[in-house]
Design a protein around this motif. Structure first.
Motif, mmCIF file in Angstrom:
data_model
loop_
_atom_site.group_PDB
_atom_site.id
_atom_site.type_symbol
_atom_site.label_atom_id
_atom_site.label_comp_id
_atom_site.label_asym_id
_atom_site.label_seq_id
_atom_site.Cartn_x
_atom_site.Cartn_y
_atom_site.Cartn_z
ATOM 1 N N ALA A 49 0.842 -1.190 0.000
ATOM 2 C CA ALA A 49 0.000 0.000 0.000
ATOM 3 C C ALA A 49 0.881 1.245 0.000
ATOM 4 O O ALA A 49 1.907 1.276 0.676
ATOM 5 N N VAL A 50 0.480 2.269 -0.759
ATOM 6 C CA VAL A 50 1.234 3.519 -0.858
ATOM 7 C C VAL A 50 0.383 4.673 -0.336
ATOM 8 O O VAL A 50 -0.737 4.888 -0.807
ATOM 9 N N PHE A 51 0.919 5.405 0.609
ATOM 10 C CA PHE A 51 0.256 6.596 1.146
ATOM 11 C C PHE A 51 1.098 7.822 0.776
ATOM 12 O O PHE A 51 2.302 7.829 0.975
ATOM 13 N N GLY A 52 0.442 8.870 0.252
ATOM 14 C CA GLY A 52 1.151 10.000 -0.321
ATOM 15 C C GLY A 52 1.451 9.760 -1.785
ATOM 16 O O GLY A 52 2.450 10.232 -2.311
ATOM 17 N N THR A 73 -1.895 -0.572 -4.579
ATOM 18 C CA THR A 73 -3.072 0.048 -3.981
ATOM 19 C C THR A 73 -2.633 1.315 -3.262
ATOM 20 O O THR A 73 -1.609 1.330 -2.575
ATOM 21 N N CYS A 74 -3.384 2.396 -3.427
ATOM 22 C CA CYS A 74 -2.983 3.652 -2.794
ATOM 23 C C CYS A 74 -4.203 4.443 -2.332
ATOM 24 O O CYS A 74 -5.315 4.251 -2.827
ATOM 25 N N LEU A 75 -3.972 5.325 -1.371
ATOM 26 C CA LEU A 75 -4.989 6.223 -0.850
ATOM 27 C C LEU A 75 -4.674 7.637 -1.312
ATOM 28 O O LEU A 75 -3.566 8.134 -1.104
ATOM 29 N N VAL A 76 -5.633 8.300 -1.946
ATOM 30 C CA VAL A 76 -5.449 9.674 -2.411
ATOM 31 C C VAL A 76 -6.692 10.489 -2.087
ATOM 32 O O VAL A 76 -7.801 9.946 -1.982
ATOM 33 N N ARG A 77 -6.514 11.776 -1.951
ATOM 34 C CA ARG A 77 -7.665 12.652 -1.776
ATOM 35 C C ARG A 77 -8.285 13.026 -3.112
ATOM 36 O O ARG A 77 -9.485 13.230 -3.213
ATOM 37 N N ASP A 78 -7.444 13.151 -4.150
ATOM 38 C CA ASP A 78 -7.917 13.571 -5.463
ATOM 39 C C ASP A 78 -7.324 12.645 -6.514
ATOM 40 O O ASP A 78 -6.132 12.711 -6.811
ATOM 41 N N LYS A 79 -8.137 11.780 -7.091
ATOM 42 C CA LYS A 79 -7.655 10.810 -8.064
ATOM 43 C C LYS A 79 -7.057 11.483 -9.291
ATOM 44 O O LYS A 79 -6.168 10.922 -9.946
ATOM 45 N N ALA A 80 -7.514 12.687 -9.622
ATOM 46 C CA ALA A 80 -7.035 13.387 -10.816
ATOM 47 C C ALA A 80 -5.582 13.818 -10.685
ATOM 48 O O ALA A 80 -4.936 14.140 -11.693
ATOM 49 N N ILE A 97 -1.721 8.134 -14.199
ATOM 50 C CA ILE A 97 -1.258 6.774 -13.933
ATOM 51 C C ILE A 97 -2.460 5.845 -13.998
ATOM 52 O O ILE A 97 -3.488 6.099 -13.369
ATOM 53 N N SER A 98 -2.319 4.785 -14.749
ATOM 54 C CA SER A 98 -3.397 3.804 -14.843
ATOM 55 C C SER A 98 -2.911 2.455 -14.337
ATOM 56 O O SER A 98 -1.717 2.169 -14.346
ATOM 57 N N GLY A 99 -3.827 1.647 -13.877
ATOM 58 C CA GLY A 99 -3.492 0.303 -13.441
ATOM 59 C C GLY A 99 -3.429 0.115 -11.950
ATOM 60 O O GLY A 99 -3.345 -1.016 -11.476
ATOM 61 N N ALA A 100 -3.459 1.219 -11.189
ATOM 62 C CA ALA A 100 -3.417 1.109 -9.731
ATOM 63 C C ALA A 100 -4.832 0.971 -9.179
ATOM 64 O O ALA A 100 -5.801 1.480 -9.755
ATOM 65 N N HIS A 101 -4.949 0.286 -8.074
ATOM 66 C CA HIS A 101 -6.213 0.261 -7.327
ATOM 67 C C HIS A 101 -6.206 1.472 -6.401
ATOM 68 O O HIS A 101 -5.389 1.556 -5.483
ATOM 69 N N VAL A 102 -7.097 2.427 -6.662
ATOM 70 C CA VAL A 102 -7.067 3.711 -5.966
ATOM 71 C C VAL A 102 -8.263 3.840 -5.041
ATOM 72 O O VAL A 102 -9.416 3.667 -5.461
ATOM 73 N N VAL A 103 -7.975 4.147 -3.780
ATOM 74 C CA VAL A 103 -9.008 4.426 -2.792
ATOM 75 C C VAL A 103 -8.993 5.922 -2.514
ATOM 76 O O VAL A 103 -7.936 6.502 -2.257
ATOM 77 N N GLN A 104 -10.153 6.552 -2.576
ATOM 78 C CA GLN A 104 -10.223 7.986 -2.324
ATOM 79 C C GLN A 104 -10.576 8.224 -0.862
ATOM 80 O O GLN A 104 -11.515 7.632 -0.322
ATOM 81 N N GLY A 105 -9.806 9.087 -0.225
ATOM 82 C CA GLY A 105 -10.040 9.376 1.181
ATOM 83 C C GLY A 105 -8.899 10.188 1.744
ATOM 84 O O GLY A 105 -8.058 10.713 1.014
ATOM 85 N N THR A 106 -8.857 10.293 3.064
ATOM 86 C CA THR A 106 -7.806 11.063 3.736
ATOM 87 C C THR A 106 -7.081 10.197 4.746
ATOM 88 O O THR A 106 -7.688 9.334 5.405
ATOM 89 N N SER A 111 -10.900 4.961 9.211
ATOM 90 C CA SER A 111 -11.719 4.108 8.346
ATOM 91 C C SER A 111 -11.246 4.164 6.904
ATOM 92 O O SER A 111 -11.261 3.142 6.197
ATOM 93 N N ASP A 112 -10.814 5.344 6.437
ATOM 94 C CA ASP A 112 -10.292 5.459 5.074
ATOM 95 C C ASP A 112 -9.005 4.655 4.922
ATOM 96 O O ASP A 112 -8.800 3.968 3.912
ATOM 97 N N VAL A 113 -8.126 4.754 5.918
ATOM 98 C CA VAL A 113 -6.872 4.001 5.872
ATOM 99 C C VAL A 113 -7.154 2.508 5.921
ATOM 100 O O VAL A 113 -6.579 1.718 5.159
ATOM 101 N N ASP A 114 -8.065 2.085 6.791
ATOM 102 C CA ASP A 114 -8.411 0.661 6.880
ATOM 103 C C ASP A 114 -8.924 0.127 5.546
ATOM 104 O O ASP A 114 -8.672 -1.036 5.190
#
Length: 290
Positions: A49-52, A73-80, A97-106, A111-114
């Motif tokens: 998992a990648v944060f930032g 898999t990564c967590l982002v606030r703004d997918k764009a 960037i395409s091909g990553a599993h992206v979760v939107q949140g902070t 709960s977003d990190v989980d």
């Protein structure tokens, strides 16, 4: 079976060095030392998992991992804002960037990190959070990393690489004098947060001290293409490409025998102690990348 990943030897005087290459099979000569034969590192089968991920280092981790045919898999606030980085991306820099599993949140939401860990079998984490205090708040690094450590423990994850900065913790004297002046003045708030973030792993009561962590303290970050060399140093740090920092972090969470687990290495490249730090628009993702 494709590995699922959600995210040399040159030496300075008085320093060790880490050659960033997928395989070290020939003798590498270091200054003042006899040639040393290195074996190819054993890689762990992992899901990282990648944060930032929208920042300069984080986007390099995502892009380089995908380029190897592995999953992210990564967590982002703004997918764009998840775009190909300049250092490794070359002419494709700036494209999505395409091909990553992206979760939107902070990252400050547990709960977003989980949700990044849930169902992903995550076994390694790269944390490359950043941002100006006025934009992200005075405790985002500490609070966000606390959430990540909590999730690591909840989901049984051990390996984690956390990017902070030269000058953090006990590395203050390894920063150039002009950078120390910034640390003591306009960057005082962000370094208080960085120090508290590091204490989660390095402090006697740190909640992450029982993880297989590596706290990574890079010198002046630039946008150059990767040159494959990271010097782990005891003296004053020079500059280093974000792309090489990313590769170092990827190895920290994928190499079974990574030599800096439980440590906080200060790293720079092979160009001495000259210091450059990009302030161009292409690097602004580092400033708000949670």
């Amino acid at each position: 079976m494709m590995l699922r990943l959600v995210v040399a030897l040159a030496a300075l005087s008085g320093a060790s060095s880490f050659r960033l290459a997928s395989s070290l099979v020939g003798p590498q000569r270091t200054q003042g030392l006899a040639p040393r034969r290195m074996c190819a590192p054993r890689s762990l089968q992992m899901s990282i998992a990648v944060f930032g991920a929208t920042g300069g280092v984080g986007s390099e981790v995502v892009y380089q991992t995908l380029a190897k045919g592995e999953a992210v898999t990564c967590l982002v606030r703004d997918k764009a804002r998840l775009n190909i980085p300049e250092g490794s991306g070359g002419a494709q820099a700036g494209q999505p960037i395409s091909g990553a599993h992206v979760v939107q949140g902070t990252v400050t939401s547990q709960s977003d990190v989980d949700s990044v860990f849930e169902g992903q079998d995550v076994t390694g984490v790269v944390v490359a959070l950043g941002g100006k205090t006025k934009d992200v708040g005075p405790t985002m690094l500490t609070d966000g990393t606390t959430c990540i450590v909590n999730a690591c423990k909840k989901y049984g994850v051990k390996r984690i690489a956390v990017v902070t900065s030269i000058g953090a913790g006990d590395s203050e004297n390894q920063a150039p004098f002009f950078f120390k002046m910034l640390m003591w003045t306009v960057m005082k708030g962000i370094f208080e947060d960085k120090n508290n973030q590091e204490a989660l792993f390095l402090g006697p009561g740190g909640i992450g001290k029982d993880l297989e962590f590596c706290v990574v303290r890079p010198g002046g970050l630039n946008l150059e293409p990767p040159n494959g060399i990271v010097n782990v140093i005891d003296g004053e740090a020079g500059s280093i490409a974000r792309a090489d920092v990313a590769d170092f972090c990827m190895k920290a969470v994928s190499d079974a025998d990574f030599p800096y687990i439980g440590k906080s290495p200060c790293i720079s490249s092979d160009k001495g102690t000259s210091w450059t730090k990009d302030r161009t628009a292409a690097t602004q993702g580092d400033r708000v990348s949670n």
